[in-house]
Scaffold this motif. Structure first.
Motif, PDB file in Angstrom:
ATOM      1  N   ALA A  87      27.446  17.004  11.448  1.00  0.00           N
ATOM      2  CA  ALA A  87      26.451  17.125  12.510  1.00  0.00           C
ATOM      3  C   ALA A  87      27.002  16.607  13.839  1.00  0.00           C
ATOM      4  CB  ALA A  87      25.183  16.366  12.125  1.00  0.00           C
ATOM      5  N   TYR A  88      27.724  15.490  13.795  1.00  0.00           N
ATOM      6  CA  TYR A  88      28.333  14.918  14.999  1.00  0.00           C
ATOM      7  C   TYR A  88      29.383  15.869  15.575  1.00  0.00           C
ATOM      8  CZ  TYR A  88      31.455  11.828  17.687  1.00  0.00           C
ATOM      9  OH  TYR A  88      32.263  11.276  18.660  1.00  0.00           O
ATOM     10  N   LEU A  89      30.245  16.399  14.711  1.00  0.00           N
ATOM     11  CA  LEU A  89      31.291  17.307  15.176  1.00  0.00           C
ATOM     12  C   LEU A  89      30.706  18.587  15.744  1.00  0.00           C
ATOM     13  CD1 LEU A  89      33.928  16.843  12.334  1.00  0.00           C
ATOM     14  CD2 LEU A  89      34.146  16.096  14.713  1.00  0.00           C
ATOM     15  N   GLU A  90      29.648  19.103  15.125  1.00  0.00           N
ATOM     16  CA  GLU A  90      28.980  20.297  15.643  1.00  0.00           C
ATOM     17  C   GLU A  90      28.407  20.024  17.028  1.00  0.00           C
ATOM     18  OE1 GLU A  90      28.888  23.293  14.778  1.00  0.00           O
ATOM     19  OE2 GLU A  90      28.825  23.591  12.611  1.00  0.00           O
ATOM     20  N   GLN A  91      27.753  18.873  17.178  1.00  0.00           N
ATOM     21  CA  GLN A  91      27.175  18.517  18.470  1.00  0.00           C
ATOM     22  C   GLN A  91      28.256  18.361  19.528  1.00  0.00           C
ATOM     23  OE1 GLN A  91      24.277  18.664  19.473  1.00  0.00           O
ATOM     24  NE2 GLN A  91      23.590  16.973  20.743  1.00  0.00           N
ATOM     25  N   GLY A 100      29.911   5.509  25.416  1.00  0.00           N
ATOM     26  CA  GLY A 100      28.936   6.592  25.444  1.00  0.00           C
ATOM     27  C   GLY A 100      28.267   6.783  24.094  1.00  0.00           C
ATOM     28  N   TYR A 101      27.593   7.903  23.949  1.00  0.00           N
ATOM     29  CA  TYR A 101      26.965   8.208  22.659  1.00  0.00           C
ATOM     30  C   TYR A 101      26.550   9.680  22.616  1.00  0.00           C
ATOM     31  CZ  TYR A 101      22.445   8.114  25.097  1.00  0.00           C
ATOM     32  OH  TYR A 101      21.412   8.374  25.958  1.00  0.00           O
ATOM     33  N   LEU A 102      26.380  10.178  21.412  1.00  0.00           N
ATOM     34  CA  LEU A 102      25.762  11.476  21.162  1.00  0.00           C
ATOM     35  C   LEU A 102      24.658  11.265  20.137  1.00  0.00           C
ATOM     36  CD1 LEU A 102      28.696  14.055  20.838  1.00  0.00           C
ATOM     37  CD2 LEU A 102      27.073  13.842  22.720  1.00  0.00           C
ATOM     38  N   GLU A 103      23.619  12.056  20.242  1.00  0.00           N
ATOM     39  CA  GLU A 103      22.527  11.988  19.270  1.00  0.00           C
ATOM     40  C   GLU A 103      22.632  13.151  18.298  1.00  0.00           C
ATOM     41  OE1 GLU A 103      18.980   9.567  21.563  1.00  0.00           O
ATOM     42  OE2 GLU A 103      18.936  11.764  21.610  1.00  0.00           O
ATOM     43  N   ILE A 104      22.446  12.844  17.016  1.00  0.00           N
ATOM     44  CA  ILE A 104      22.470  13.877  15.981  1.00  0.00           C
ATOM     45  C   ILE A 104      21.185  13.774  15.163  1.00  0.00           C
ATOM     46  CG2 ILE A 104      24.973  13.821  15.826  1.00  0.00           C
ATOM     47  CD1 ILE A 104      24.583  12.293  13.115  1.00  0.00           C
ATOM     48  N   GLU A 105      20.903  14.820  14.421  1.00  0.00           N
ATOM     49  CA  GLU A 105      19.795  14.785  13.471  1.00  0.00           C
ATOM     50  C   GLU A 105      20.336  14.327  12.127  1.00  0.00           C
ATOM     51  OE1 GLU A 105      16.501  15.099  13.917  1.00  0.00           O
ATOM     52  OE2 GLU A 105      17.019  15.209  16.046  1.00  0.00           O
ATOM     53  N   LYS A 117      19.651  10.096  15.204  1.00  0.00           N
ATOM     54  CA  LYS A 117      20.542   8.939  15.098  1.00  0.00           C
ATOM     55  C   LYS A 117      21.534   8.979  16.249  1.00  0.00           C
ATOM     56  CE  LYS A 117      23.671   6.560  11.885  1.00  0.00           C
ATOM     57  NZ  LYS A 117      24.263   6.566  10.517  1.00  0.00           N
ATOM     58  N   LYS A 118      21.754   7.829  16.863  1.00  0.00           N
ATOM     59  CA  LYS A 118      22.674   7.716  17.980  1.00  0.00           C
ATOM     60  C   LYS A 118      24.047   7.280  17.453  1.00  0.00           C
ATOM     61  CE  LYS A 118      21.004   6.171  21.817  1.00  0.00           C
ATOM     62  NZ  LYS A 118      20.479   5.282  22.893  1.00  0.00           N
ATOM     63  N   VAL A 131      36.982   8.806  20.567  1.00  0.00           N
ATOM     64  CA  VAL A 131      36.971   7.808  19.507  1.00  0.00           C
ATOM     65  C   VAL A 131      35.543   7.311  19.316  1.00  0.00           C
ATOM     66  CG1 VAL A 131      37.921   5.622  18.698  1.00  0.00           C
ATOM     67  CG2 VAL A 131      39.307   7.120  20.161  1.00  0.00           C
ATOM     68  N   SER A 132      34.983   7.575  18.154  1.00  0.00           N
ATOM     69  CA  SER A 132      33.604   7.146  17.890  1.00  0.00           C
ATOM     70  C   SER A 132      33.575   5.707  17.382  1.00  0.00           C
ATOM     71  CB  SER A 132      32.936   8.068  16.863  1.00  0.00           C
ATOM     72  OG  SER A 132      33.308   7.695  15.541  1.00  0.00           O
ATOM     73  N   GLU A 133      32.416   5.109  17.426  1.00  0.00           N
ATOM     74  CA  GLU A 133      32.190   3.848  16.737  1.00  0.00           C
ATOM     75  C   GLU A 133      32.013   4.154  15.240  1.00  0.00           C
ATOM     76  OE1 GLU A 133      32.575   1.128  18.151  1.00  0.00           O
ATOM     77  OE2 GLU A 133      32.116   1.374  20.280  1.00  0.00           O
ATOM     78  N   PRO A 134      32.162   3.157  14.365  1.00  0.00           N
ATOM     79  CA  PRO A 134      31.979   3.407  12.924  1.00  0.00           C
ATOM     80  C   PRO A 134      30.496   3.492  12.563  1.00  0.00           C
ATOM     81  CG  PRO A 134      32.527   1.116  13.296  1.00  0.00           C
ATOM     82  CD  PRO A 134      32.629   1.774  14.629  1.00  0.00           C
ATOM     83  N   ASP A 135      29.830   4.488  13.128  1.00  0.00           N
ATOM     84  CA  ASP A 135      28.375   4.620  12.985  1.00  0.00           C
ATOM     85  C   ASP A 135      27.966   5.721  12.010  1.00  0.00           C
ATOM     86  OD1 ASP A 135      28.033   2.617  14.835  1.00  0.00           O
ATOM     87  OD2 ASP A 135      27.711   3.967  16.530  1.00  0.00           O
ATOM     88  N   LEU A 136      28.935   6.426  11.439  1.00  0.00           N
ATOM     89  CA  LEU A 136      28.631   7.557  10.563  1.00  0.00           C
ATOM     90  C   LEU A 136      28.665   7.105   9.109  1.00  0.00           C
ATOM     91  CD1 LEU A 136      30.967   9.790  12.625  1.00  0.00           C
ATOM     92  CD2 LEU A 136      28.546  10.315  12.366  1.00  0.00           C
ATOM     93  N   ALA A 137      27.734   7.642   8.313  1.00  0.00           N
ATOM     94  CA  ALA A 137      27.579   7.124   6.948  1.00  0.00           C
ATOM     95  C   ALA A 137      27.735   8.179   5.863  1.00  0.00           C
ATOM     96  CB  ALA A 137      26.206   6.452   6.809  1.00  0.00           C
ATOM     97  N   SER A 138      27.979   9.435   6.246  1.00  0.00           N
ATOM     98  CA  SER A 138      28.085  10.486   5.226  1.00  0.00           C
ATOM     99  C   SER A 138      28.807  11.679   5.808  1.00  0.00           C
ATOM    100  CB  SER A 138      26.696  10.915   4.742  1.00  0.00           C
ATOM    101  OG  SER A 138      25.988  11.579   5.786  1.00  0.00           O
TER     102      SER A 138
END
Length: 476
Positions: A168-172, A104-109, A115-116, A155-162
């Motif tokens: 933002a991902y956790l809030e979403q 799956g995926y979530l979109e964040i700003e 960013k997906k 479990v997310s993919e290693p797509d987060l960079a900061s």
């Protein structure tokens, strides 16, 4: 960190809002006396057999559908074997090989726009108990009330960079799950917990570096601090020619640093094998569509509708949709008074101010939409002015009073008699010759003083606009 870039993946554990545990009928209520919400099943007694909680499955599927996941039609449970005091069976029932949701995926700003963030999987499992450590090394006690509480691990993919993207991902994720009613996601109570997997790689490279996992992160602030600290620690190691060790680290929020707990385990370390006491979990097309049909309008959908239907600013929309409860309260009030902007102003302004002052957090409002709508109608009809309305609203907020009844009982209705107002303003001018002279001499501030005195003379029951008109007329 120009030479290196940060790569982050998250493992988020969320306690589901079922009334009973995942494999038995014990209560999941938070805060009970230690070891009172337990039975032979969640204590791992010999011969006790688990029975899967249907509601936990439905919550997991709803979260998966909302995160654009594929739902596994036939999934299985596995035993994850490890020995630790808070694990009464010496194994945890989880899902390794066939998780209930995948891909799956979530979109964040993000910093550069939308960013997906990929979601590798969501699986069901049971929580462990809780160790309570006494101060000064006096020993530890175990509370098994939490043992067997249903969890989903996202479990997310290693797509987060900061750290900013992580928050933002956790809030979403949190808002989405709260809208679904699947969990309250209270970090302070442990119903949402995040483990951070972090590694560094040379800028521009595609491969992944050696990662560490950080645990014991109980707030967004702690998560941001831990990410900054661990990224700096790894950079210092790599820049000095060293090698990062794959390990699990514990974050100490008081000390502002992390320390090694153990080497990072792999699946082989847990000796997984299929759970023999649970049959395969089958999610039929009919059941999945039934769950999909119960999913409410989520935040992003609400925001899009509010722009069109209510014409509110992005700031207003953002606050009104932060929680499902706030959004529903807003919509219920608007349905009664048909004044979306006024409703937004009262909720975002006075209601949130009073809630903050009372230490009420972000929970439900205890007053009714009917009474707020009634107050808005009274202001619009000129029955009370805005100054008085704020006084009345405080009583609505605290005691849920009927505004019409309260205004009548306390004599707060607007004074509308023209001659009475004119006489009151004339007396104010006679009693304040110096401010009158100051105003006529060009001091505009004196006019505001005279308005205030006139409102005071009418006990706050006059329309400030009419007071200004009368003052300008008499002063001319």
């Amino acid at each position: 960190m120009g030479e290196y870039e940060t790569v982050i993946g998250l493992e988020v554990h969320v306690e589901l809002a079922t009334k009973s545990k995942i494999f038995c009928g014990c209560s999941t209520a938070f805060g009970g006396e230690p070891n009172t919400h337990v039975c032979p099943v969640c204590l791992g007694m010999p011969g006790a057999l688990p029975v899967l909680n249907q509601k936990a499955v439905e919550y997991a599927v709803a979260v998966g559908l909302s995160a654009h996941c594929e739902i596994t039609r036939v999934s299985y449970f596995d035993r994850k074997n490890y020995f630790y005091p808070d694990n009464p069976q010496n194994y945890q029932i989880s899902q390794l090989y066939y998780p209930i949701c995948r891909n799956g995926y979530l979109e964040i700003e993000g910093e550069d726009g939308t960013k997906k963030i990929g979601i590798h999987e969501i699986h069901l499992e049971e929580d462990a108990g809780k160790l309570i450590h006494e101060e000064n090394g006096g020993g530890s006690r175990i509370d098994y009330n939490r043992s067997g509480v249903p969890l989903i691990e996202i479990v997310s993919e290693p797509d987060l960079a900061s750290a900013g993207e992580v928050i933002a991902y956790l809030e979403q994720l949190r808002v989405t799950i709260q809208y679904l009613g699947a969990s309250d996601c209270k970090l302070q109570e442990g119903s949402m917990r995040a483990d951070v997997n972090l590694s560094l790689r040379k800028a521009g490279e595609a491969g992944l570096g050696v990662r560490t996992e950080m645990k014991n992160l109980s707030s967004f602030r702690a998560i941001a601090q831990a990410i900054a600290h661990e990224a700096k620690r790894q950079e210092e190691i790599l820049s000095g020619g060293g090698r990062v060790v794959q390990e699990t680290r514990r974050w100490d929020e008081n000390e502002g640093c992390s320390y090694s707990m153990r080497s990072k385990e792999d699946a082989k370390d847990y000796r997984y094998f299929p759970e023999p006491d649970l049959p395969p979990l089958v999610v039929s097309d009919e059941w999945m569509e039934e769950i999909r049909g119960r999913i409410p309008e989520l935040r992003e959908e609400k925001k899009a509708r509010y722009r069109i239907e209510y014409g509110l600013s992005e700031y207003d929309i953002g606050i009104l949709t932060e929680s499902r409860q706030m959004a529903e309260f807003f919509e219920d009030t608007v349905s009664l008074c048909r004044r979306p902007k006024e409703t937004a102003n009262w909720l975002i302004g006075e209601a949130m101010r009073l809630r903050k002052e009372s230490g009420g957090g972000n929970g439900y409002f205890s007053f009714s939409p009917k009474h707020l709508a009634g107050l808005i109608r009274m202001v619009e009809a000129g029955e009370v002015n805005r100054t008085t309305a704020k006084v009345v609203f405080e009583q609505i907020f605290r005691q849920d009073v009927d505004p019409e009844v309260y205004v009548k009982e306390h004599g707060l209705g607007m004074t509308g008699d023209a001659e009475e107002l004119r006489e009151a303003v004339r007396q104010v001018l006679e009693q304040n010759p110096q401010p009158v002279a100051d105003y006529k001499g060009g001091k505009e501030k004196a006019f505001g003083f005279l308005v205030g005195q006139s409102m005071k003379a009418t006990k706050g029951k006059a329309d400030p606009g009419k007071i200004r008109e009368l003052l300008k007329d008499l002063l001319s």
